[in-house]
Write a protein that holds these residues in place. Structure first.
Motif, PDB file in Angstrom:
ATOM      1  N   CYS A  84       0.832  -1.209   0.000  1.00  0.00           N
ATOM      2  CA  CYS A  84       0.000   0.000   0.000  1.00  0.00           C
ATOM      3  C   CYS A  84       0.864   1.256   0.000  1.00  0.00           C
ATOM      4  O   CYS A  84       0.566   2.222  -0.712  1.00  0.00           O
ATOM      5  CB  CYS A  84      -0.957  -0.002   1.192  1.00  0.00           C
ATOM      6  SG  CYS A  84      -2.282  -1.218   1.051  1.00  0.00           S
ATOM      7  N   CYS A 122      -4.454  -0.132   6.672  1.00  0.00           N
ATOM      8  CA  CYS A 122      -4.469  -1.145   5.612  1.00  0.00           C
ATOM      9  C   CYS A 122      -5.093  -2.425   6.152  1.00  0.00           C
ATOM     10  O   CYS A 122      -4.628  -2.968   7.155  1.00  0.00           O
ATOM     11  CB  CYS A 122      -3.047  -1.418   5.134  1.00  0.00           C
ATOM     12  SG  CYS A 122      -2.162   0.065   4.640  1.00  0.00           S
ATOM     13  N   ARG A 124      -6.077  -6.151   4.839  1.00  0.00           N
ATOM     14  CA  ARG A 124      -6.166  -7.223   3.859  1.00  0.00           C
ATOM     15  C   ARG A 124      -7.144  -8.248   4.427  1.00  0.00           C
ATOM     16  O   ARG A 124      -6.838  -8.929   5.398  1.00  0.00           O
ATOM     17  CB  ARG A 124      -4.803  -7.852   3.594  1.00  0.00           C
ATOM     18  CG  ARG A 124      -4.854  -8.689   2.310  1.00  0.00           C
ATOM     19  CD  ARG A 124      -3.869  -9.804   2.275  1.00  0.00           C
ATOM     20  NE  ARG A 124      -3.786 -10.625   3.459  1.00  0.00           N
ATOM     21  CZ  ARG A 124      -4.645 -11.613   3.777  1.00  0.00           C
ATOM     22  NH1 ARG A 124      -5.688 -11.870   3.030  1.00  0.00           N
ATOM     23  NH2 ARG A 124      -4.456 -12.326   4.865  1.00  0.00           N
ATOM     24  N   ILE A 152      -7.699   1.406   3.502  1.00  0.00           N
ATOM     25  CA  ILE A 152      -7.463   0.703   2.238  1.00  0.00           C
ATOM     26  C   ILE A 152      -7.688  -0.774   2.479  1.00  0.00           C
ATOM     27  O   ILE A 152      -7.159  -1.331   3.440  1.00  0.00           O
ATOM     28  CB  ILE A 152      -6.019   0.894   1.739  1.00  0.00           C
ATOM     29  CG1 ILE A 152      -5.680   2.372   1.562  1.00  0.00           C
ATOM     30  CG2 ILE A 152      -5.792   0.145   0.442  1.00  0.00           C
ATOM     31  CD1 ILE A 152      -4.233   2.622   1.180  1.00  0.00           C
ATOM     32  N   ASN A 154      -8.385  -4.778   0.310  1.00  0.00           N
ATOM     33  CA  ASN A 154      -8.495  -5.570  -0.911  1.00  0.00           C
ATOM     34  C   ASN A 154      -9.895  -6.158  -1.030  1.00  0.00           C
ATOM     35  O   ASN A 154     -10.188  -6.894  -1.951  1.00  0.00           O
ATOM     36  CB  ASN A 154      -7.467  -6.702  -0.901  1.00  0.00           C
ATOM     37  CG  ASN A 154      -7.733  -7.697   0.195  1.00  0.00           C
ATOM     38  OD1 ASN A 154      -8.049  -7.327   1.326  1.00  0.00           O
ATOM     39  ND2 ASN A 154      -7.629  -8.966  -0.126  1.00  0.00           N
ATOM     40  N   ILE A 173     -11.084   3.167   0.518  1.00  0.00           N
ATOM     41  CA  ILE A 173     -10.531   2.649  -0.733  1.00  0.00           C
ATOM     42  C   ILE A 173     -10.784   1.153  -0.722  1.00  0.00           C
ATOM     43  O   ILE A 173     -10.110   0.393  -0.026  1.00  0.00           O
ATOM     44  CB  ILE A 173      -9.030   2.970  -0.857  1.00  0.00           C
ATOM     45  CG1 ILE A 173      -8.828   4.488  -0.808  1.00  0.00           C
ATOM     46  CG2 ILE A 173      -8.454   2.375  -2.128  1.00  0.00           C
ATOM     47  CD1 ILE A 173      -7.391   4.933  -0.713  1.00  0.00           C
ATOM     48  N   ARG A 175     -11.857  -2.613  -2.928  1.00  0.00           N
ATOM     49  CA  ARG A 175     -11.236  -3.452  -3.951  1.00  0.00           C
ATOM     50  C   ARG A 175     -11.242  -2.783  -5.327  1.00  0.00           C
ATOM     51  O   ARG A 175     -10.226  -2.767  -6.023  1.00  0.00           O
ATOM     52  CB  ARG A 175     -11.947  -4.810  -4.006  1.00  0.00           C
ATOM     53  CG  ARG A 175     -11.270  -5.829  -4.896  1.00  0.00           C
ATOM     54  CD  ARG A 175     -11.976  -7.180  -4.790  1.00  0.00           C
ATOM     55  NE  ARG A 175     -11.239  -8.214  -5.466  1.00  0.00           N
ATOM     56  CZ  ARG A 175     -10.242  -8.924  -4.957  1.00  0.00           C
ATOM     57  NH1 ARG A 175      -9.848  -8.692  -3.722  1.00  0.00           N
ATOM     58  NH2 ARG A 175      -9.628  -9.843  -5.661  1.00  0.00           N
ATOM     59  N   LEU A 178      -8.848   0.105  -5.286  1.00  0.00           N
ATOM     60  CA  LEU A 178      -7.491  -0.425  -5.190  1.00  0.00           C
ATOM     61  C   LEU A 178      -7.006  -0.885  -6.564  1.00  0.00           C
ATOM     62  O   LEU A 178      -5.869  -0.619  -6.952  1.00  0.00           O
ATOM     63  CB  LEU A 178      -7.430  -1.572  -4.177  1.00  0.00           C
ATOM     64  CG  LEU A 178      -6.054  -2.150  -3.878  1.00  0.00           C
ATOM     65  CD1 LEU A 178      -5.161  -1.118  -3.208  1.00  0.00           C
ATOM     66  CD2 LEU A 178      -6.176  -3.381  -2.990  1.00  0.00           C
ATOM     67  N   LYS A 179      -7.880  -1.552  -7.307  1.00  0.00           N
ATOM     68  CA  LYS A 179      -7.520  -1.975  -8.666  1.00  0.00           C
ATOM     69  C   LYS A 179      -7.184  -0.770  -9.538  1.00  0.00           C
ATOM     70  O   LYS A 179      -6.267  -0.811 -10.348  1.00  0.00           O
ATOM     71  CB  LYS A 179      -8.663  -2.770  -9.298  1.00  0.00           C
ATOM     72  CG  LYS A 179      -8.764  -4.188  -8.832  1.00  0.00           C
ATOM     73  CD  LYS A 179      -9.887  -4.905  -9.564  1.00  0.00           C
ATOM     74  CE  LYS A 179     -10.040  -6.323  -9.101  1.00  0.00           C
ATOM     75  NZ  LYS A 179     -11.146  -7.028  -9.783  1.00  0.00           N
TER      76      LYS A 179
END
Length: 187
Positions: A84, A122, A124, A152, A154, A173, A175, A178-179
Motif C-alpha cells: 500500500c 491497511c 487485507r 485501504i 483488498n 478505498i 477493492r 485499489l484496482k
C-alpha cells in the motif's frame, strides 16, 4: 541488521569514490608497479557498486511489478502495508512512512499529498471490513493530528462502515478503487 547494511552501503560509497579517483587521476600519479593491484581492485569496487545499486533500484521500484489482485489477496499483513505504501508513492503521495507494527494507534501509513497529511489503515481481508477499521483510523487520525483518514482494503466495506465513514469524513478505498490505483504499477 538495518544499521549494519546502512554502514556497509556507506563504506561502499567511500570505496566507490576512491576507486573513481584512482581511475581518473591517481592511476597516472602512482608508481607503475601498483597498477596490477589498483586496476582490478577499482574495477571490482565500481562493478560491485553498480550491481548493489541495480538490486536496490529493482527492489524499491519494481518489486510489485505486474502484480495481480490474486497475489494481493494472499499477502501477509505487513507485506500488504508495504504494498500500500508503494502504491501510494506510485500515485503521487509524498513523505510516506510506515508506522510501527504494534501500538500504531490505528494508522499504518502516514503520507502527504497536495499539502494534506493523511493517515491510512491497511486491511487485507477476505470478508467485509466493518466499523472497527473506520473507528480505529479516525482515532489514529486524531492522535497523530492528521488532516484526513483513510482505510485501504483488498475487499469491500460493510454498509455500516460506509455510513460511519461518510459521517466522519473517512476516505474508503475498496477493492475496486485499489484496482484503479494498481494501474500505476510498472509493467
Amino acid at each position: 541488521m538495518k544499521t549494519l547494511l546502512k554502514k556497509a552501503y556507506q563504506l561502499l560509497w567511500v570505496l566507490f569514490i576512491l576507486a573513481l579517483a584512482y581511475s581518473f587521476w591517481a592511476r597516472d600519479i602512482l608508481p607503475q608497479q601498483l597498477r596490477p593491484y589498483g586496476d582490478p581492485a577499482s574495477f571490482v569496487i565500481i562493478s560491485l557498486f553498480v550491481v548493489v545499486n541495480a538490486i536496490w533500484l529493482y527492489h524499491h521500484h519494481f518489486r510489485f511489478r505486474d502484480l495481480k489482485m490474486e497475489n494481493v489477496d494472499i499477502m501477509e499483513g505487513e507485506k500488504f502495508e508495504e504494498f500500500c505504501a508503494y502504491l501510494l508513492k506510485r500515485n503521487g503521495f509524498k513523505h510516506i512512512q510506515l508506522t510501527q507494527a504494534s501500538g500504531d494507534q490505528g494508522i499504518d501509513i502516514i503520507a502527504r499529498k497536495k499539502g494534506q497529511s493523511i493517515g491510512f489503515q491497511c486491511k487485507r481481508y477476505t470478508g467485509f471490513v466493518g466499523n472497527k477499521a473506520v473507528q480505529e483510523v479516525w482515532a489514529g487520525h486524531q492522535f497523530y493530528k492528521l488532516d484526513q483518514a483513510a482505510v485501504i482494503t483488498n475487499s469491500d466495506f460493510s454498509d455500516s462502515a460506509i455510513a460511519l465513514a461518510d459521517d466522519l469524513g473517512v476516505m474508503l478505498i475498496d477493492r475496486k478503487k485499489l484496482k484503479r490505483l494498481m494501474r500505476r504499477l510498472p509493467s
